[in-house]
Design an enzyme around this catalytic site. Structure first.
Site, PDB file in Angstrom:
ATOM      1  N   THR A   1      18.011   1.270   0.924  1.00  5.20           N
ATOM      2  CA  THR A   1      16.797   1.283   1.760  1.00  5.20           C
ATOM      3  C   THR A   1      17.048   1.563   3.246  1.00  5.20           C
ATOM      4  OG1 THR A   1      16.952  -1.117   2.007  1.00  5.20           O
ATOM      5  CG2 THR A   1      15.557  -0.304   0.225  1.00  5.20           C
TER       6      THR A   1
ATOM      7  N   TYR B   1      15.406   9.238   1.938  1.00  2.00           N
ATOM      8  CA  TYR B   1      15.079   7.999   1.235  1.00  2.00           C
ATOM      9  C   TYR B   1      13.859   8.212   0.320  1.00  2.00           C
ATOM     10  CZ  TYR B   1      12.872   3.444   0.509  1.00  2.00           C
ATOM     11  OH  TYR B   1      12.244   2.362  -0.052  1.00  2.00           O
TER      12      TYR B   1
ATOM     13  N   TRP C   1       6.122  -1.504   4.139  1.00  4.74           N
ATOM     14  CA  TRP C   1       6.223  -2.438   5.268  1.00  4.74           C
ATOM     15  C   TRP C   1       6.554  -3.865   4.799  1.00  4.74           C
ATOM     16  CZ3 TRP C   1       2.146  -1.267   9.623  1.00  4.74           C
ATOM     17  CH2 TRP C   1       2.084   0.107   9.868  1.00  4.74           C
TER      18      TRP C   1
END
Length: 280
Positions: A62, A125, A150
């Protein structure tokens, strides 16, 4: 149910394991030490030995900016690793839940993204998570693809912790205000994911806390609720160049959740309040 959860050292995997335990399910938690998802043989061995009825796949690469330089590593984990799991789930005829991201979209416009919209990732990503989605769809019928955005949780780094840390040394901060989305509290999300894995209502879904904000508005609310006296200046993304391009529009259409009988996540401001009570 017996359920294998990958990435248990991360924010989401940690909370999913806790939620499974609360409901009386048996969670088999693995991270890279127990099951390196890039090792197909190991994935096959661990999932078979676990004798589970489902896999909730939270593990991922990530580091969005680092991914631009580490393309192969990112792809090995997010695309090939996911395919390794999907193949075993197919052979054993068990459910798979894949945690994906708003970054599979190009982030243009203002319309909320719907689960079946065309995917055009902006960065490495996002591209590798999209490739992971394709791998799941190629091998399985019994799958859930859950796109989130988020993310914040107790177990790991996130925007809230970064802002609070910065507030210790800064009384003024610049935060971008032209990227719009919804924060996602992993504690709330874990409840929904377990609700979902208990069903056969397969497909692609979007899941974030309710309500929209910019990163600037998110920062302002963090400092307000935390009682920190920090002046936040709204700036454009152009003034904050990052290696990986970020989507301006991360609005997600979540109506499919209620259509299928699932309870939407609480408002993000409420989630933030409960989160701050734990970490402060």
């Amino acid at each position: 149910m017996r359920i294998l959860v990958t990435g248990v050292k991360g924010q989401l995997g940690h909370d999913v394991m806790n939620e499974l335990a609360k409901r009386g399910h048996t969670g088999i938690g693995v991270d890279v030490e127990e099951m390196d998802i890039t090792d197909a043989r190991k994935v096959n061995e661990v999932i078979r030995a676990s004798e589970v009825e489902a896999v909730i796949h939270c593990a991922a690469y990530t580091a969005v900016d680092a991914a631009e330089d580490q393309v192969e590593l990112c792809r090995k984990i997010n695309a090939e690793g996911t395919e390794n799991i999907a193949k075993v789930c197919k052979e054993l005829d068990i459910k798979m839940m894949y945690i994906s991201t708003d970054y599979v979209f190009d982030g243009e416009g203002t319309r909320p993204w719907e689960p079946d919209d065309e995917r055009h990732p902006l960065n490495v990503y996002g591209l590798t998570k999209y490739e992971g989605e394709l791998a799941v769809e190629k091998h399985l019928d019994k799958f859930f693809t859950i796109r989130i955005a988020w993310v914040f949780g107790v177990n790991g780094k996130n925007f809230i912790k970064t802002m609070l840390k910065l507030s210790e040394t800064h009384d003024e901060l610049n935060v971008v205000d032209d990227q719009i989305g919804s924060p996602t509290y992993t504690y709330d999300l874990a409840v929904l994911l377990v609700d979902m894995i208990e069903t056969e209502k397969y497909g692609r879904y979007h899941a974030t806390n309710e309500g929209l904000c910019s990163w600037y508005e998110f920062a302002c609310e963090i400092f307000r609720q935390a009682g920190r006296d920090v002046k936040v200046n709204p700036v454009s993304s152009d003034e904050f160049p990052t290696k990986a391009k970020r989507p301006h529009n991360s609005r997600m259409d979540k109506s499919k959740l209620t259509e299928n009988g699932f309870t939407p996540l609480p408002a993000w401001q409420d989630a933030l309040k409960r989160y701050l009570e734990i970490i402060l």
